[in-house]
Write an enzyme that holds these catalytic residues in place. Structure first.
Site, PDB file in Angstrom:
ATOM      1  N   HIS A  93       6.997  35.783  28.452  1.00  0.00           N
ATOM      2  CA  HIS A  93       7.342  36.469  30.244  1.00  0.00           C
ATOM      3  C   HIS A  93       9.047  37.218  29.309  1.00  0.00           C
ATOM      4  O   HIS A  93       9.002  38.719  30.378  1.00  0.00           O
ATOM      5  CB  HIS A  93       7.936  35.742  30.237  1.00  0.00           C
ATOM      6  CG  HIS A  93       7.766  36.708  31.828  1.00  0.00           C
ATOM      7  ND1 HIS A  93       6.987  35.965  33.938  1.00  0.00           N
ATOM      8  CD2 HIS A  93       7.783  37.549  32.628  1.00  0.00           C
ATOM      9  CE1 HIS A  93       7.129  36.533  34.529  1.00  0.00           C
ATOM     10  NE2 HIS A  93       8.269  37.783  33.797  1.00  0.00           N
ATOM     11  N   CYS A 110      -4.934  46.480  25.660  1.00  0.00           N
ATOM     12  CA  CYS A 110      -3.968  46.807  26.899  1.00  0.00           C
ATOM     13  C   CYS A 110      -3.472  45.743  25.962  1.00  0.00           C
ATOM     14  O   CYS A 110      -2.789  45.199  27.407  1.00  0.00           O
ATOM     15  CB  CYS A 110      -4.156  46.630  27.260  1.00  0.00           C
ATOM     16  SG  CYS A 110      -6.210  45.700  28.078  1.00  0.00           S
TER      17      CYS A 110
END
Length: 551
Positions: A178, A476
């Protein structure tokens, strides 16, 4: 490992280490009272995060609220109570419970595995609360600095003052952590997996390069000035390159954004890009005790689609596993959920969940007029792809696709893509399954490097199959945001690249500086390499000098 492009120079600010339980903590004399104390510690953490959320921007607010929900989770509280009754003290009961939940999340893989850092951050803060110690985290500072930590929890990264944070360095973390994703979104140069990072004394001047991953401690003035000049030239070059993605000879390569919620959509919608290549829908489901209704989902999807007008939005259906985090989709215990009924396999076991999601997506697409394309995660066979395409068509959605993140699907891509409209390579999981290396295991980061020649071989096989099937194939995974690897991917036959919005400009610049033929030559260089570092260096050496010098 550089995970967010750009360079920075400034003094180090070290982040306080996580708080652990005392080894000699005695068993709770009164387990019931200790349980109340521990739960109060969790609630204190939740309230602190809520207070930060009230003063944060929308992106940080969502992350902080999600982390506060972890602290309030009743199943976590029950686990602590159980360990207190078994003879542990409150701090150790919290630590043991966090370890158990972290193991479950890591086994699920994907989005859940990436929440392990959030979970451990909550645990460390709760332990500090019950011990009466200061909460861990980023200290207050007023001078523009480079933040250095073992790792940064999303709650910490999201609340950083961007005017004061010049760069981020962590000893742990990875390409898909993250911290890496948020740093790229915020445009903060970042380096992860730096051995010895936490041993650099506070106040020490350092220079970092978020592209190459290089960190220079106590750099000389000439180095700092050269880096500053390079940074200025890069900013000028990036500002001059706009519009659709294309190579120097006009070969179109769509440049798209990866998003995970409404705020991400609003930010990406305002950027110079061609739409969304990956909309992760997990956030709609993760905090729900019951399956969200068609109406609830439709409203969220409508808000996500609206900022993009008639640009494409590629939606990944629910990518989750059969374990506790989804209370309404519990398929029972599995020895290895990462290789179990996750992604499309969950949808086939619980088709009503997929049916509700597709109905909501169709309603939101009709309401906004968006170009919505729906793809399924974890597809392994042609039969699975056909089944998914049938479900998509039955709900009136015009375009179906599949994620290719299982090596078996890549090797049989011509057959897998035959019944759908497009494919998208999820290189994060593809690397994990190709190299048999857990993507959340920091010690295996070299195996998970998307420059691994074996991973590139699998991508090349998928691209060949896509050409045979006459179907477009995108990427992606986070690898799409590496400007040099993007050149290789295009050379292998990839037709679109989706990434964190902060990485689009550098990729656009790299593409505009090379012809398709040059990209194909670079791809051959990478495939011929023996190691990821050899591949990376070979491509940089063969790339256009003006790009290699800037990026």
């Amino acid at each position: 490992m550089g995970v967010s492009p750009g360079s920075a120079y400034g003094p180090v600010v070290q982040v306080a280490s996580p708080v652990g339980p005392p080894r000699d903590e005695p068993a709770a004399a009164d387990p019931a009272a200790a349980a109340e104390q521990a739960i109060a510690g969790f609630m204190q953490v939740a309230e602190s995060l809520d207070a930060k959320a009230a003063q944060a921007d929308a992106s940080a607010r969502d992350i902080l609220k999600a982390t506060a929900m972890i602290a309030r989770d009743r199943s976590l509280h029950r686990a602590v109570t159980k360990h207190l009754s078994a003879g542990l003290g409150p701090a150790n009961a919290i630590a043991q419970s966090i370890d158990e939940f972290a193991e479950q999340f890591a086994a699920l893989g994907g989005y859940f595995a990436e929440r392990v850092t959030d979970l451990r951050d909550v645990g460390s803060r709760a332990i500090a609360a019950v011990l009466g110690e200061p909460a861990p985290g980023v200290p207050d500072f007023t001078e523009p600095s480079i933040v250095v930590a073992e790792d940064l929890a999303p709650a910490e990264t999201a609340t950083l003052d961007r005017s004061l944070v010049l760069g981020i360095i962590t000893r742990a973390g990875g390409l898909t952590s993250h911290t890496a994703i948020l740093a790229a979104q915020m445009g903060i140069p970042a380096v992860v997996q730096l051995a010895g990072a936490t041993e650099i004394p506070t106040g020490t001047p350092v220079a970092l390069d978020g592209g190459s991953g290089a960190v220079t401690v106590n750099p000389d003035p000439a180095f700092v000035e050269a880096q500053r000049e390079r940074r200025a030239r890069l900013a000028e070059a990036l500002a001059d390159v706009t519009g659709p993605g294309a190579t120097a000879d006009g070969h179109h390569v769509a440049l798209l954004a990866n998003i995970g919620g409404v705020h991400d959509a609003e930010l990406a919608g305002a950027e110079d890009l061609e739409g969304v290549g990956l909309f992760r829908t997990e956030f709609v489901f993760l905090s729900a005790d019951q399956e969200p209704t068609v109406e609830e989902q439709t409203e969220i999807y409508r808000q996500v689609f609206a900022p993009f007008g008639d640009r494409r939005v590629v939606v990944r259906t629910l990518d989750a596993g059969a374990d506790k985090p989804l209370a309404f989709a519990d398929l029972g215990a599995e020895d290895n959920p990462a290789l179990g009924r996750r992604g499309l396999r969950l949808s086939q076991a619980r088709p009503e969940i997929l049916a509700t999601q597709l109905e909501a997506l169709a309603a939101a697409a009709e309401a906004t007029g968006a170009d919505v394309r729906v793809m399924a995660p974890m597809v392994a066979t042609a039969a699975e792809a056909r089944w998914f395409a049938e479900q998509v068509r039955a709900n009136g959605l015009p375009s179906s696709g599949v994620m290719i993140e299982v090596p078996g699907a890549a090797l049989r891509a011509a057959q897998v893509l035959a019944s759908v409209d497009f494919g998208s390579l999820g290189t994060n999981d593809l690397a994990q399954y190709t190299m048999a290396a857990d993507r959340m295991e920091g010690e295996l980061s070299e195996l998970l490097d998307p420059w691994q020649p074996a991973v590139l071989d699998v991508i090349a096989a998928a691209a060949t199959g896509a050409r045979e099937a006459g179907k477009p194939l995108g990427v992606c995974g986070e690898s799409a945001g590496d400007p040099f690897l993007a050149l290789v991917l295009v050379g292998l036959g990839v037709t679109s690249l989706s990434m964190a919005t902060g990485k689009v400009r550098a990729v656009r610049l790299a593409l505009r500086s090379h012809t398709l033929e040059q990209c194909e030559v670079l791809a051959k260089e990478a495939l011929a390499a023996e190691s990821p570092e050899d591949a990376r260096q070979a491509v940089r050496a063969a790339a256009a000098p003006e790009v290699a010098e800037l990026l």
